[in-house]
Scaffold this active site. Structure first.
Site, mmCIF file in Angstrom:
data_model
loop_
_atom_site.group_PDB
_atom_site.id
_atom_site.type_symbol
_atom_site.label_atom_id
_atom_site.label_comp_id
_atom_site.label_asym_id
_atom_site.label_seq_id
_atom_site.Cartn_x
_atom_site.Cartn_y
_atom_site.Cartn_z
ATOM 1 N N GLY A 129 45.174 34.982 45.166
ATOM 2 C CA GLY A 129 45.249 36.431 45.172
ATOM 3 C C GLY A 129 45.220 37.042 46.557
ATOM 4 N N LEU A 130 44.924 36.254 47.602
ATOM 5 C CA LEU A 130 44.976 36.684 49.004
ATOM 6 C C LEU A 130 44.079 37.883 49.279
ATOM 7 C CD1 LEU A 130 48.855 36.460 49.543
ATOM 8 C CD2 LEU A 130 47.155 34.642 49.649
ATOM 9 N N CYS A 131 43.025 38.047 48.488
ATOM 10 C CA CYS A 131 42.105 39.186 48.657
ATOM 11 C C CYS A 131 42.857 40.510 48.586
ATOM 12 C CB CYS A 131 41.336 39.084 49.974
ATOM 13 S SG CYS A 131 40.347 37.577 50.114
ATOM 14 N N ASN A 132 43.905 40.556 47.782
ATOM 15 C CA ASN A 132 44.720 41.768 47.634
ATOM 16 C C ASN A 132 44.993 41.996 46.154
ATOM 17 O OD1 ASN A 132 46.716 43.794 47.709
ATOM 18 N ND2 ASN A 132 47.474 43.080 49.687
ATOM 19 N N PRO A 133 43.972 42.386 45.382
ATOM 20 C CA PRO A 133 44.156 42.509 43.931
ATOM 21 C C PRO A 133 45.180 43.562 43.539
ATOM 22 C CG PRO A 133 42.047 43.443 44.618
ATOM 23 C CD PRO A 133 42.595 42.718 45.797
#
Length: 585
Positions: A237-241
């Site tokens: 998720g790349l810390c980008n929800p």
């Protein structure tokens, strides 16, 4: 923000950490101009961490500059681990009004009955520099600036270099096609961006990969294969929800169902309900080159592009039609450790949770209580347990060097009674129930408190650990995650083209129409009660390896840690990978 005394903050990234989309740097100036003619008092904050790693940021025009700019020197140079907050002098007032202070930011402090302090007033940075500054890192920053410029030139040169590489990689990935014409890569690009315009797009590509049947490939599997090829990329998720939800079409209800089905940040259950839950991100930097682009494209072609159209396999296989027999059967009493092959003449019980004694024990870290895995500690493969029914014991040896004070073998009783038991040396081994973490799940396991057991495994793995047991019981607490994704017999969707599987690919993951499922209990296995592989599939895999990479070693059956290996009684009577589509066994 409707009153004069209220302060607002508008924060945005100069470059998306998900797909590299670059947003206008003119927004802070436009916001400031709009606020001058209104009663609003809104400050701007620009997150430039991703942008400045490959592009120049010009803040010389104060009318257009953000009030606050944050960036990371670590993302530019790799070292030192420093960040920076750049403040427009006219905008520093809110920061000077903070309600707390730390050492180095005050002139005097009293700590007795009349407590008060006086903040430093000479400069804003003195008011914000709490505690001891990282002097060595600050000195190293000067060196990093010089070395970076000597190696790569100016940031303008880096921007041109990385933009060219990103555009080339984008075009090559978009052009990849399976034999049936389906695209291999789905690239998540904003509709207003272009890889030919560096002002709109940074050197980052976010993608997912589909097979020739338009089924998603697990990003966790892609990452593992990439690591083998010495390719570093990021998945998940790349810390980008927000970005992930938008591009992947994940509604809040979808994410709740995924969570209930076992999906967690960082785990490998990344295909849920027929949709990916994360992406694969490729980031290019100053040190990237054409060889890197070629290597990644060749990697995708080697592992994920289907070059042949194969006839559709049968949808179900009966024992009579398949002519399969059980070539061997193994259990893995201790999770992630070596297996023990069941003698061919011995009858073996199949329980609801899987084969008897399979993955009933595990090794847990004495500090975190988390179960250890062979992925992180490869030496666990050298721990070889075996079942001794005559003595009622689980015997464990380590096929490696041990200190002289540690015995070559330890034994524990097969009895699952959570009481004190006696080992072969008549020393008491107590078992205490405690909470442990296994594959993201919290389980109540019986931990062996014997110092001899802990010493044996700790010496073998050079990790403070001990043995724990999770025996089957009337009230299971772990369930097969794969089953939780299904709501009845699996049927393949209708297709206009013949069914063309990629060798070894996962079978279709169909969306669940209802959360009502039949949950299958498991012990300490990752996904399902029993893992089965077939000899024709393994043979075909090794033939493919020999044809595409002659120097790569063949894969033995033990690599897959299967419980059961099925083989055809007549050569050629079974189709490789046909098991992907079986509906029953």
């Amino acid at each position: 923000m409707s009153h004069d005394d209220q302060i607002g903050l508008f924060a945005y990234p100069a470059q998306s950490n998900l797909n590299g989309r670059r947003l206008p740097l003119s927004w802070p100036g436009r916001l400031r101009h709009a606020c001058q003619s209104s009663r609003h008092n809104i400050y701007s904050l620009l997150d430039a961490a991703a942008l400045v790693s490959t592009s120049q940021l010009d803040l010389s025009d104060l009318s257009q500059a953000p009030d606050f700019t944050v960036l990371s020197f670590y993302k530019i140079f790799g070292f030192p681990d420093l960040g920076a907050l750049i403040v427009r002098k006219e905008s520093g007032l809110p920061l000077s009004r903070r309600k707390y202070f730390g050492g180095g930011t005050v002139e005097i402090v009293t700590c007795m009955d009349e407590g008060w302090h006086v903040n430093k007033q000479d400069s804003l940075h003195e008011q914000l520099e709490d505690g001891t500054l990282p002097i060595h890192s600050i000195i190293a920053l000067d060196v990093a600036l010089d070395v970076h410029e000597k190696l790569f030139g100016s940031l303008q040169c880096i921007a041109s270099h990385t933009s060219f590489l990103a555009n080339k990689l984008f075009k090559e990935l978009v052009s990849l096609r399976h034999a049936n014409g389906r695209p291999v890569c789905t690239i998540y690009q904003d509709k207003d961006s272009s890889y030919e315009d560096p002002s709109l797009q940074g050197p980052t590509i976010a993608l997912n990969i589909q097979n020739s049947r338009a089924e998603w490939i697990s990003s966790a599997e892609i990452e593992k294969l990439a690591a083998i090829k010495h390719i570093q990329l990021r998945t998940g998720g790349l810390c980008n929800p927000g970005g992930v939800s938008s591009f992947l079409g994940l509604q809040p209800g979808d994410m709740r169902r995924n969570f209930s089905a076992g999906q967690r940040c960082g785990n490998e259950n990344d295909i849920q309900g027929g949709k990916p839950t994360g992406v694969v991100r490729l980031s290019l930097g100053a040190m990237s080159n054409i060889q890197d682009i070629t290597a990644f494209v060749q990697f995708v072609e080697e592992f994920f592009v289907d070059r042949q159209c194969r006839p559709p396999p049968s949808m179900s296989v009966s024992g009579a039609d398949a002519n399969l027999y059980v070539e061997s059967m193994s259990i893995y009493p201790i999770k992630s450790c070596g297996g023990w092959q069941v003698p061919s003449s011995m009858a073996w019980e199949v329980k609801l949770e899987g084969l008897a004694w399979d993955r009933e024990w595990c090794l847990i870290h004495q500090g975190t209580r988390a179960a250890l895995s062979q992925k992180r500690i490869p030496r666990m493969a050298l721990i070889r347990p075996r079942i001794d029914f005559a003595c009622g014991l689980l015997r464990v040896r380590y096929n490696g060097p041990l200190p002289p004070s540690v015995p070559d073998e330890i034994t524990v009783s097969l009895s699952s009674e959570p009481v004190s038991i006696q080992d072969s040396t008549d020393r008491c081994i107590s078992k205490a129930c405690s909470q442990s973490r296994v594959c993201g799940d919290s389980v109540s396991a019986f931990t062996y408190t014997s110092p001899n057991i802990a010493a044996f495994f700790t010496a073998a793995l050079s990790t403070p650990c001990t043995l724990a047991r999770f025996p089957p019981g009337p009230s299971p607490t772990r369930y097969s995650k794969l089953r939780l994704q299904r709501s009845g017999p699996q049927k393949l969707p209708a297709r206009s083209k013949p069914y063309q599987p990629i060798p070894g690919a996962f079978p279709p993951t169909l969306p669940s129409s209802t959360p009502t499922v039949t949950a299958t209990p498991i012990l300490l296995s990752n996904e399902s009660p029993i893992l089965i592989i077939t000899r024709p599939s393994l043979t075909h895999l090794n033939e493919t390896i020999a044809a595409t990479s002659p120097t790569t070693a063949f894969a033995s059956a033990s690599v897959f840690r299967a419980n059961v290996i099925l083989a055809p009684s007549r050569p050629g009577s079974a189709i490789p990978y046909d098991e992907d589509n079986w509906t029953s066994l």
